[in-house]
Design a protein around this motif. Sequence first.
Motif, PDB file in Angstrom:
ATOM      1  N   LEU A  53       0.814  -1.213   0.000  1.00  0.00           N
ATOM      2  CA  LEU A  53       0.000   0.000   0.000  1.00  0.00           C
ATOM      3  C   LEU A  53       0.847   1.262   0.000  1.00  0.00           C
ATOM      4  CD1 LEU A  53      -2.626  -0.991   2.735  1.00  0.00           C
ATOM      5  CD2 LEU A  53      -2.898  -1.145   0.250  1.00  0.00           C
ATOM      6  N   HIS A  98      -1.579   6.839   1.228  1.00  0.00           N
ATOM      7  CA  HIS A  98      -2.992   7.223   1.178  1.00  0.00           C
ATOM      8  C   HIS A  98      -3.930   6.028   1.112  1.00  0.00           C
ATOM      9  CE1 HIS A  98      -1.861   6.683  -3.059  1.00  0.00           C
ATOM     10  NE2 HIS A  98      -3.132   6.404  -3.287  1.00  0.00           N
ATOM     11  N   GLU A  99      -3.410   4.867   0.707  1.00  0.00           N
ATOM     12  CA  GLU A  99      -4.274   3.701   0.536  1.00  0.00           C
ATOM     13  C   GLU A  99      -4.661   3.058   1.868  1.00  0.00           C
ATOM     14  OE1 GLU A  99      -3.299   2.055  -3.863  1.00  0.00           O
ATOM     15  OE2 GLU A  99      -1.719   1.684  -2.379  1.00  0.00           O
ATOM     16  N   SER A 102      -7.796   4.812   2.564  1.00  0.00           N
ATOM     17  CA  SER A 102      -8.813   4.414   1.590  1.00  0.00           C
ATOM     18  C   SER A 102      -9.488   3.109   1.997  1.00  0.00           C
ATOM     19  CB  SER A 102      -8.190   4.267   0.197  1.00  0.00           C
ATOM     20  OG  SER A 102      -7.713   5.503  -0.287  1.00  0.00           O
ATOM     21  N   ARG A 116      -7.248   3.627  -8.955  1.00  0.00           N
ATOM     22  CA  ARG A 116      -6.046   3.460  -8.139  1.00  0.00           C
ATOM     23  C   ARG A 116      -4.815   4.027  -8.856  1.00  0.00           C
ATOM     24  NH1 ARG A 116      -3.804  -2.247  -5.496  1.00  0.00           N
ATOM     25  NH2 ARG A 116      -2.590  -1.244  -3.835  1.00  0.00           N
ATOM     26  N   ARG A 157      -4.938   7.900  -9.012  1.00  0.00           N
ATOM     27  CA  ARG A 157      -4.549   8.509  -7.741  1.00  0.00           C
ATOM     28  C   ARG A 157      -3.037   8.465  -7.560  1.00  0.00           C
ATOM     29  NH1 ARG A 157      -5.525  12.365  -4.177  1.00  0.00           N
ATOM     30  NH2 ARG A 157      -5.466  11.711  -1.993  1.00  0.00           N
ATOM     31  N   TRP A 183       3.748  -3.688  -5.806  1.00  0.00           N
ATOM     32  CA  TRP A 183       2.533  -2.883  -5.691  1.00  0.00           C
ATOM     33  C   TRP A 183       1.568  -3.160  -6.844  1.00  0.00           C
ATOM     34  CZ3 TRP A 183       0.152   0.890  -8.735  1.00  0.00           C
ATOM     35  CH2 TRP A 183      -0.886   1.589  -8.108  1.00  0.00           C
ATOM     36  N   GLY A 223       5.029   1.944  -2.341  1.00  0.00           N
ATOM     37  CA  GLY A 223       4.286   1.506  -1.170  1.00  0.00           C
ATOM     38  C   GLY A 223       5.119   0.712  -0.191  1.00  0.00           C
TER      39      GLY A 223
END
Length: 233
Positions: free
Chosen positions: A69, A72-73, A76, A93, A96, A152, A174
């Motif tokens: 991740l 920000h995920e 989410s 996804r 973003r 990712w 991530g």
Amino acid sequence: MATLIADEVIDVSAPETWPGPLASNLAELDRHVPHDDHPADLAIPQEGREAVKSALLGQHLLARHFTRLMPHEFDSIRSAGLQLPSQGFFDGRLDRAEALGYISQTVAQVLKDSTIFAAESQVRGDRNFVCLTIGPVLEEDAGAVSELLGTWGGEAIYFAAGARDHAQLLRTLGEPAVVQVALPPECVSRSRFFPAIENVLLGRMRGLPGAYGDVLSREAVRPYAIVAIRRLQ
């Protein structure tokens, strides 16, 4: 979330969380099912399988989603849960990630054009499910989830042909994480288990290695079912 935690949540790895009827049915199977070193190969009769499934009705099941991740995920998932995969989901996804500067517009477009949903002619089979696990897969077989934790985007992106030229980049994006969920009863009843959940449970009761499995949920995991999101080092 408080209401959900108050309910019983079955953890395959913790027999003390198994409700009485489930434990009794498994104890009966333990007396009669022939020994096998591999949980998946335990020859459980059909009536025994049905008894275990009946004992699971109305129960929440602890499961884990292994992933990678971006910062920000985490939020989410807390706010939206785990969504069923689709081309629209992955487009969002990637958009973003591009907007936040993690990937370029060119890379984002290449990955959009080559997800397993975009490349229907290359990939066969139903992919519309949330992938989860039950049991101690990370503890006993970390290699089984190493790609999920190390790259990712999930399988829909990193298995796509267009991702090959960007494999190194995807491994730097991530951080590895595990999402713990209390899978609600309606999800449990509609999910597919590999191996069968009764084999996993009986294998755990007998202390066999490999008493874990995959869960393919036909339902999205709603935010209230997210128990925790843990970063892995």
